[in-house]
Design a protein around this motif. Structure first.
Motif, PDB file in Angstrom:
ATOM      1  N   VAL A  98       0.831  -1.208   0.000  1.00 21.32           N
ATOM      2  CA  VAL A  98       0.000   0.000   0.000  1.00 21.32           C
ATOM      3  C   VAL A  98       0.861   1.252   0.000  1.00 21.32           C
ATOM      4  O   VAL A  98       0.597   2.223  -0.731  1.00 21.32           O
ATOM      5  CB  VAL A  98      -0.944  -0.016   1.219  1.00 21.32           C
ATOM      6  CG1 VAL A  98      -1.632   1.330   1.377  1.00 21.32           C
ATOM      7  CG2 VAL A  98      -1.989  -1.108   1.064  1.00 21.32           C
ATOM      8  N   VAL A  99       1.947   1.242   0.809  1.00 20.62           N
ATOM      9  CA  VAL A  99       2.817   2.421   0.865  1.00 20.62           C
ATOM     10  C   VAL A  99       3.509   2.637  -0.480  1.00 20.62           C
ATOM     11  O   VAL A  99       3.640   3.768  -0.965  1.00 20.62           O
ATOM     12  CB  VAL A  99       3.839   2.259   2.001  1.00 20.62           C
ATOM     13  CG1 VAL A  99       4.879   3.374   1.948  1.00 20.62           C
ATOM     14  CG2 VAL A  99       3.132   2.267   3.345  1.00 20.62           C
ATOM     15  N   VAL A 100       3.968   1.549  -1.108  1.00 21.23           N
ATOM     16  CA  VAL A 100       4.637   1.684  -2.411  1.00 21.23           C
ATOM     17  C   VAL A 100       3.673   2.230  -3.460  1.00 21.23           C
ATOM     18  O   VAL A 100       4.020   3.137  -4.242  1.00 21.23           O
ATOM     19  CB  VAL A 100       5.212   0.322  -2.848  1.00 21.23           C
ATOM     20  CG1 VAL A 100       5.680   0.369  -4.298  1.00 21.23           C
ATOM     21  CG2 VAL A 100       6.367  -0.079  -1.942  1.00 21.23           C
ATOM     22  N   LEU A 101       2.457   1.706  -3.478  1.00 21.14           N
ATOM     23  CA  LEU A 101       1.477   2.207  -4.442  1.00 21.14           C
ATOM     24  C   LEU A 101       1.122   3.666  -4.175  1.00 21.14           C
ATOM     25  O   LEU A 101       0.991   4.468  -5.113  1.00 21.14           O
ATOM     26  CB  LEU A 101       0.214   1.336  -4.395  1.00 21.14           C
ATOM     27  CG  LEU A 101       0.380  -0.113  -4.887  1.00 21.14           C
ATOM     28  CD1 LEU A 101      -0.935  -0.867  -4.727  1.00 21.14           C
ATOM     29  CD2 LEU A 101       0.826  -0.133  -6.347  1.00 21.14           C
TER      30      LEU A 101
ATOM     31  N   LEU B 251       1.788   6.740  -6.728  1.00 17.35           N
ATOM     32  CA  LEU B 251       0.688   7.604  -7.151  1.00 17.35           C
ATOM     33  C   LEU B 251       0.980   9.067  -6.830  1.00 17.35           C
ATOM     34  O   LEU B 251       0.644   9.975  -7.607  1.00 17.35           O
ATOM     35  CB  LEU B 251      -0.609   7.146  -6.477  1.00 17.35           C
ATOM     36  CG  LEU B 251      -1.883   7.902  -6.867  1.00 17.35           C
ATOM     37  CD1 LEU B 251      -2.164   7.745  -8.356  1.00 17.35           C
ATOM     38  CD2 LEU B 251      -3.074   7.404  -6.042  1.00 17.35           C
ATOM     39  N   SER B 252       1.633   9.306  -5.689  1.00 18.75           N
ATOM     40  CA  SER B 252       1.968  10.686  -5.322  1.00 18.75           C
ATOM     41  C   SER B 252       2.939  11.295  -6.316  1.00 18.75           C
ATOM     42  O   SER B 252       2.776  12.442  -6.763  1.00 18.75           O
ATOM     43  CB  SER B 252       2.565  10.716  -3.911  1.00 18.75           C
ATOM     44  OG  SER B 252       1.638  10.212  -2.967  1.00 18.75           O
TER      45      SER B 252
ATOM     46  N   LEU C 121       1.883  14.587  -8.413  1.00 22.90           N
ATOM     47  CA  LEU C 121       2.511  15.852  -8.045  1.00 22.90           C
ATOM     48  C   LEU C 121       2.999  16.586  -9.291  1.00 22.90           C
ATOM     49  O   LEU C 121       3.579  15.990 -10.206  1.00 22.90           O
ATOM     50  CB  LEU C 121       3.680  15.614  -7.085  1.00 22.90           C
ATOM     51  CG  LEU C 121       3.302  15.188  -5.658  1.00 22.90           C
ATOM     52  CD1 LEU C 121       4.561  14.889  -4.852  1.00 22.90           C
ATOM     53  CD2 LEU C 121       2.481  16.280  -4.974  1.00 22.90           C
ATOM     54  N   THR C 122       2.775  17.916  -9.341  1.00 20.56           N
ATOM     55  CA  THR C 122       3.212  18.735 -10.478  1.00 20.56           C
ATOM     56  C   THR C 122       4.691  19.053 -10.342  1.00 20.56           C
ATOM     57  O   THR C 122       5.127  19.518  -9.280  1.00 20.56           O
ATOM     58  CB  THR C 122       2.415  20.048 -10.520  1.00 20.56           C
ATOM     59  OG1 THR C 122       1.019  19.745 -10.570  1.00 20.56           O
ATOM     60  CG2 THR C 122       2.814  20.879 -11.737  1.00 20.56           C
ATOM     61  N   PRO C 123       5.492  18.787 -11.350  1.00 20.16           N
ATOM     62  CA  PRO C 123       6.924  19.101 -11.251  1.00 20.16           C
ATOM     63  C   PRO C 123       7.132  20.614 -11.139  1.00 20.16           C
ATOM     64  O   PRO C 123       6.285  21.406 -11.558  1.00 20.16           O
ATOM     65  CB  PRO C 123       7.505  18.546 -12.562  1.00 20.16           C
ATOM     66  CG  PRO C 123       6.348  18.504 -13.503  1.00 20.16           C
ATOM     67  CD  PRO C 123       5.147  18.224 -12.656  1.00 20.16           C
ATOM     68  N   PRO C 124       8.236  21.024 -10.548  1.00 19.82           N
ATOM     69  CA  PRO C 124       8.484  22.474 -10.386  1.00 19.82           C
ATOM     70  C   PRO C 124       8.599  23.174 -11.744  1.00 19.82           C
ATOM     71  O   PRO C 124       9.098  22.602 -12.721  1.00 19.82           O
ATOM     72  CB  PRO C 124       9.803  22.515  -9.597  1.00 19.82           C
ATOM     73  CG  PRO C 124      10.446  21.186  -9.864  1.00 19.82           C
ATOM     74  CD  PRO C 124       9.331  20.206 -10.017  1.00 19.82           C
ATOM     75  N   HIS C 125       8.162  24.451 -11.784  1.00 13.21           N
ATOM     76  CA  HIS C 125       8.201  25.254 -13.019  1.00 13.21           C
ATOM     77  C   HIS C 125       9.547  25.965 -13.085  1.00 13.21           C
ATOM     78  O   HIS C 125       9.702  27.085 -12.591  1.00 13.21           O
ATOM     79  CB  HIS C 125       7.045  26.261 -13.040  1.00 13.21           C
ATOM     80  CG  HIS C 125       5.691  25.601 -13.046  1.00 13.21           C
ATOM     81  ND1 HIS C 125       5.146  25.034 -14.176  1.00 13.21           N
ATOM     82  CD2 HIS C 125       4.775  25.418 -12.057  1.00 13.21           C
ATOM     83  CE1 HIS C 125       3.950  24.524 -13.883  1.00 13.21           C
ATOM     84  NE2 HIS C 125       3.711  24.747 -12.614  1.00 13.21           N
TER      85      HIS C 125
END
Length: 435
Positions: free
Chosen positions: A19-22, A26-27, A31-35
């Motif tokens: 569950v932690v790996v999944l 997923l996170s 998550l949006t990469p930095p601009h």
């Protein structure tokens, strides 16, 4: 590892880690990469603004170790930071109207002292504008940091799950230990009723079961002993009255009374074997078996000693001799002859008694050790007896920490195997034994 505790621990730990790996994957996916472009555009605008100020005020003090921002006759030293430099030049080219005239060539370098990167921009007058870019240092060994996080997660999850599973399965472990500690007579030491609630409840239930089992066994023993003892008086009176009968009837009555007396005596011996615990001494098992074979052969029973080897055990001589005698008599009478072998193997001392009879039906092998159980129909003859010989022999062998098993031979006949713990290096008792 093939235990309920191990399986439950592995299932829970594997489930939590999965569950932690999944969730982590997923996170990272959501998550949006930095601009980076927005940051580069902001630094480029700041650089143009500072270059314009220096161009408007040529007398601006030059950059120095105490003054990080300013003009310098040469760019900052150190190895070039290729990716930041490429991004910053692209940001200047994206500005409205192209690259501003106040900013020429731009390089980004990492100072030798390991500080923040420094932007060097060529000014129209040939000087260089130095602008340090404050950036947090990159963490050392970022790959090992991820591995350490995963290991800490796995170790912590395993520790918590092991504790929880041990707590939940404590009653089952208590039952397992108690079952392994039960003696041949079903006795067990009382358990301490402390610890977690589940363990206290299980211990209380086991202690109650033990007390009831002990009471039931003692009641059975008292009942059998009383019945065997009380039969003696009426049988004695019947034996006296039989003396006044006719000769033909008297012999039949005396034979029946002798069989009843034998049954009562066997029942009392079985009870005594269950309740008595005389001291055990080192004993040469091969000499004991040789003595039993000689006695039975002397009274006309077909018993032979096929093979023998030295074997020393710790035993009660009279009780063990009675057990071997019962088994040999059983083979010689019901099996039409007995062949006895004595020796040792990797598991201890072994006595094998084989006969030439028809054997025992497999469906009845589990019942032959029950008191008063008879297998006469399977043996093909009706031989007088109390049906307690095997029960007494098994009780004696179990009390010595051994085992008694019966198996049909492939070519016909029955094999009785007595296995006892061997005692290598013991000094046997040289005194002859008598029953």
């Amino acid at each position: 590892m093939n235990t309920l505790r191990a399986k439950l621990t592995g299932f829970l730990v594997g489930g939590v880690v999965l569950v932690v790996v999944l969730a982590t994957g997923l996170s990272f996916a959501l998550l949006t990469p930095p601009h980076f472009e927005a940051t580069e555009d902001a630094i480029a605008a700041q650089l143009v603004l500072l270059a314009g100020l220096i161009e408007a005020h040529p007398d601006t003090p030059p950059a120095s170790p105490g003054r990080l921002i300013g003009a310098s006759p040469a760019p900052a030293g150190g190895p070039l930071a290729t990716l930041p430099m490429r991004g910053l030049n692209a940001a200047l080219d994206r500005m409205k109207g192209g690259r501003p005239p106040v900013v020429g060539e731009v390089v980004v370098s990492n100072p030798p002292d390991g500080g923040s990167p420094v932007i060097s921009a060529r000014l129209p007058d040939g000087r260089w504008l130095l602008l340090p870019v404050p950036m947090p240092p990159a963490p050392p060994n970022p790959g090992w940091a991820v591995v350490g996080w995963a290991l800490m997660l796995a170790i912590g999850t395993t520790a918590v799950m092991v504790f929880a599973v041990r707590r939940l399965t404590a009653p089952l472990a208590l039952l397992e230990r108690t079952a392994a500690a039960i003696g041949p007579q079903g006795e067990m030491a009382p358990l301490r009723e402390d610890g977690p609630t589940e363990v206290r409840v299980a211990a209380r239930a086991i202690n109650l079961l033990s007390s009831r089992l002990k009471a039931a066994m003692e009641s059975r023993i008292r009942m059998v002993a009383a019945a065997g003892h009380d039969l003696r008086t009426p049988m004695t009176r019947m034996r006296l009255r039989a003396e006044f009968l006719d000769e033909d009837q008297r012999e039949a009555w005396i034979a029946d009374l002798d069989e009843l007396d034998h049954i009562a005596d066997s029942a009392i011996r079985l009870v005594r074997e269950e309740v008595q615990r005389p001291a055990q001494t080192p004993l040469r098992l091969d000499l004991l078996v040789d003595e039993v074979v000689g006695e039975l052969d002397g009274i006309g029973l077909p018993v032979t000693l096929a093979a023998t080897g030295p074997a020393t055990v710790t035993a009660r001589p009279l009780a063990l001799k009675r057990a071997i005698r019962n088994l040999a008599i059983n083979a010689s009478t019901h099996g039409r002859g007995a062949r006895v072998e004595v020796g040792t193997d990797a598991q201890g001392a072994l006595v094998r008694i084989a006969d030439d009879g028809p054997g025992i039906p497999p469906a009845l092998l589990a019942q032959v050790f029950e008191p008063f159980f008879r297998v006469d129909p399977a043996r093909g003859s009706s031989i007088p007896g109390a049906g307690l010989g095997l029960a007494i022999a098994r009780e004696i062998v179990l009390n010595h920490g051994g085992s008694l098993t019966l198996d049909n031979l492939p070519g016909g006949g029955l094999e009785q195997r007595v296995r006892l713990p061997a005692l290598p290096g013991s000094t046997p008792d040289p005194e002859p034994m008598s029953a």
